[in-house]
Write an enzyme that holds these catalytic residues in place. Structure first.
Site, PDB file in Angstrom:
ATOM      1  CB  SER A  44     -51.294-157.288  41.235  1.00  0.00           C
ATOM      2  OG  SER A  44     -52.136-156.528  40.411  1.00  0.00           O
ATOM      3  CG  LEU A  60     -61.667-162.635  41.160  1.00  0.00           C
ATOM      4  CD1 LEU A  60     -62.125-162.255  39.746  1.00  0.00           C
ATOM      5  CD2 LEU A  60     -62.678-162.144  42.190  1.00  0.00           C
ATOM      6  N   GLY A  81     -61.372-160.473  36.980  1.00  0.00           N
ATOM      7  CA  GLY A  81     -61.257-161.615  36.076  1.00  0.00           C
ATOM      8  C   GLY A  81     -60.538-161.226  34.797  1.00  0.00           C
ATOM      9  CE1 TYR A 144     -63.504-161.307  28.851  1.00  0.00           C
ATOM     10  CE2 TYR A 144     -63.987-160.591  26.602  1.00  0.00           C
ATOM     11  CZ  TYR A 144     -63.955-160.338  27.964  1.00  0.00           C
ATOM     12  OH  TYR A 144     -64.373-159.123  28.436  1.00  0.00           O
ATOM     13  NE  ARG A 182     -65.813-155.205  17.564  1.00  0.00           N
ATOM     14  CZ  ARG A 182     -65.573-154.985  18.849  1.00  0.00           C
ATOM     15  NH1 ARG A 182     -64.626-154.120  19.221  1.00  0.00           N
ATOM     16  NH2 ARG A 182     -66.258-155.613  19.780  1.00  0.00           N
TER      17      ARG A 182
HETATM   18  C1  15L Z   1     -64.031-156.542  25.866  1.00  0.00           C
HETATM   19  O1  15L Z   1     -64.760-157.367  26.409  1.00  0.00           O
HETATM   20  C2  15L Z   1     -62.673-156.245  26.385  1.00  0.00           C
HETATM   21  O2  15L Z   1     -62.607-156.382  27.782  1.00  0.00           O
HETATM   22  C3  15L Z   1     -62.157-154.893  25.986  1.00  0.00           C
HETATM   23  O3  15L Z   1     -60.759-154.877  26.196  1.00  0.00           O
HETATM   24  C4  15L Z   1     -62.490-154.505  24.536  1.00  0.00           C
HETATM   25  O4  15L Z   1     -61.654-155.154  23.684  1.00  0.00           O
HETATM   26  C5  15L Z   1     -63.954-154.771  24.235  1.00  0.00           C
HETATM   27  O5  15L Z   1     -64.413-156.025  24.671  1.00  0.00           O
HETATM   28  C6  15L Z   1     -64.321-154.613  22.751  1.00  0.00           C
HETATM   29  O6  15L Z   1     -65.069-155.446  22.236  1.00  0.00           O
HETATM   30  O7  15L Z   1     -63.910-153.640  22.149  1.00  0.00           O
END
Ligand code: 15L
Length: 273
Positions: A44, A60, A81, A144, A182
């Protein structure tokens, strides 16, 4: 932004994909200091190009457009991505087809170094009481994470077959501050993210290397022993946020998968019903 020596410029032209994303926006002014021209791409609009910037809008999944993106660039910082758990068609387009298009474009344009934003979610189904390193088998925590594992394997193939070097950054949580308990383990400051990317761009020999992207946090689940040649030294730590985070956020139920596994809430997110 890190304090700079007189001239930190080391590249003629760098390409930053995903330039309008959360991390891309943060990296845009930072990476500009290392190159004469920073080419920015996103699917965008990204507004006006600043001094020393070039803007190219491209999805992409469009192989022809991606081929043009990599023309005349010295190296790529690939943040583009999908960056969270999403429906399969989006992940397929952005992270599978998109990654393939990027590596093919690198091969055809003679680009020899890519810094690939992989993710800690490649190994999100390891437990939080385990310390792992980059040679442990992948255990993606969703589609993902699986797509990022594909990207890492693609990088390995293009190194073995075409001698295109990649550093795959298994980024933890790159934000201003840890957002939850975390992230006391997974957090990486923006300054450390910049340090990591610059190290990955400039280390003399990397082949295909994998490194976890985190600050110097007291609690850690990741061991970067096999990535010492990249020369990344984090200088920040989540420890300064610990008292505030622990006071503000209650302990979650210990039987919650988000507490058990390194991927946190990602292990129970997604279109798996
Ligand atoms: C990721 O891969 C994400 O892109 C990011 O938004 C976070 O959530 C991160 O991991 C995470 O594990 O905290």
């Amino acid at each position: 932004m890190l304090p700079q020596p007189a001239s930190p410029i080391r590249f003629r032209r760098l390409l930053l994909t995903g330039a309008a994303g959360n991390l891309g926006r943060e990296l845009r002014p930072r990476l500009k200091t290392y190159c004469e021209t920073l080419r920015l791409s996103h699917r965008s609009e990204m507004g006006e190009a600043g001094a020393g910037e070039e803007i190219m809008v491209a999805g992409l999944e469009d192989a022809g457009a991606v081929l043009g993106l990599l023309k005349d660039v010295d190296a790529v910082v690939h943040m583009g991505g999908v960056s969270t758990e999403q429906p399969w068609d989006k992940i397929l387009a952005g992270n599978i087809v998109g990654a393939y298009n990027l590596y093919e474009a690198a091969r055809k344009n003679g680009v020899k170094r890519i810094v690939f934003a992989s993710s800690n979610h490649v190994t999100g189904f390891y437990r939080q009481d385990e310390v792992i390193d980059s040679r442990d088998p992948v255990r993606p925590d969703g589609l993902y994470g699986l797509s990022k594992a594909f990207g890492e394997n693609l990088a390995q193939l293009y190194w073995d077959r075409y001698r295109i070097e990649t550093v795959s950054l298994r980024i933890g949580s790159s934000f201003t501050a840890p957002k939850d308990r975390r992230m006391l383990a997974t957090w990486m400051s923006y300054d450390d993210t910049e340090r990591l990317i610059v190290a990955a761009l400039t280390a003399p020999v990397v082949g295909h290397s994998i490194i976890y992207g985190m600050s110097d946090n007291a609690t850690t689940w990741w061991d970067n022993t096999h990535a010492k040649h990249i020369g990344y030294r984090p200088r920040d730590s989540s420890d300064v946020f610990r008292a505030e985070v622990e006071a503000r956020l209650p302990l979650l139920d210990a039987s919650d998968p988000a507490v058990i596994y390194q991927g946190g809430a990602f292990v129970r997110t997604g279109p798996f019903e």
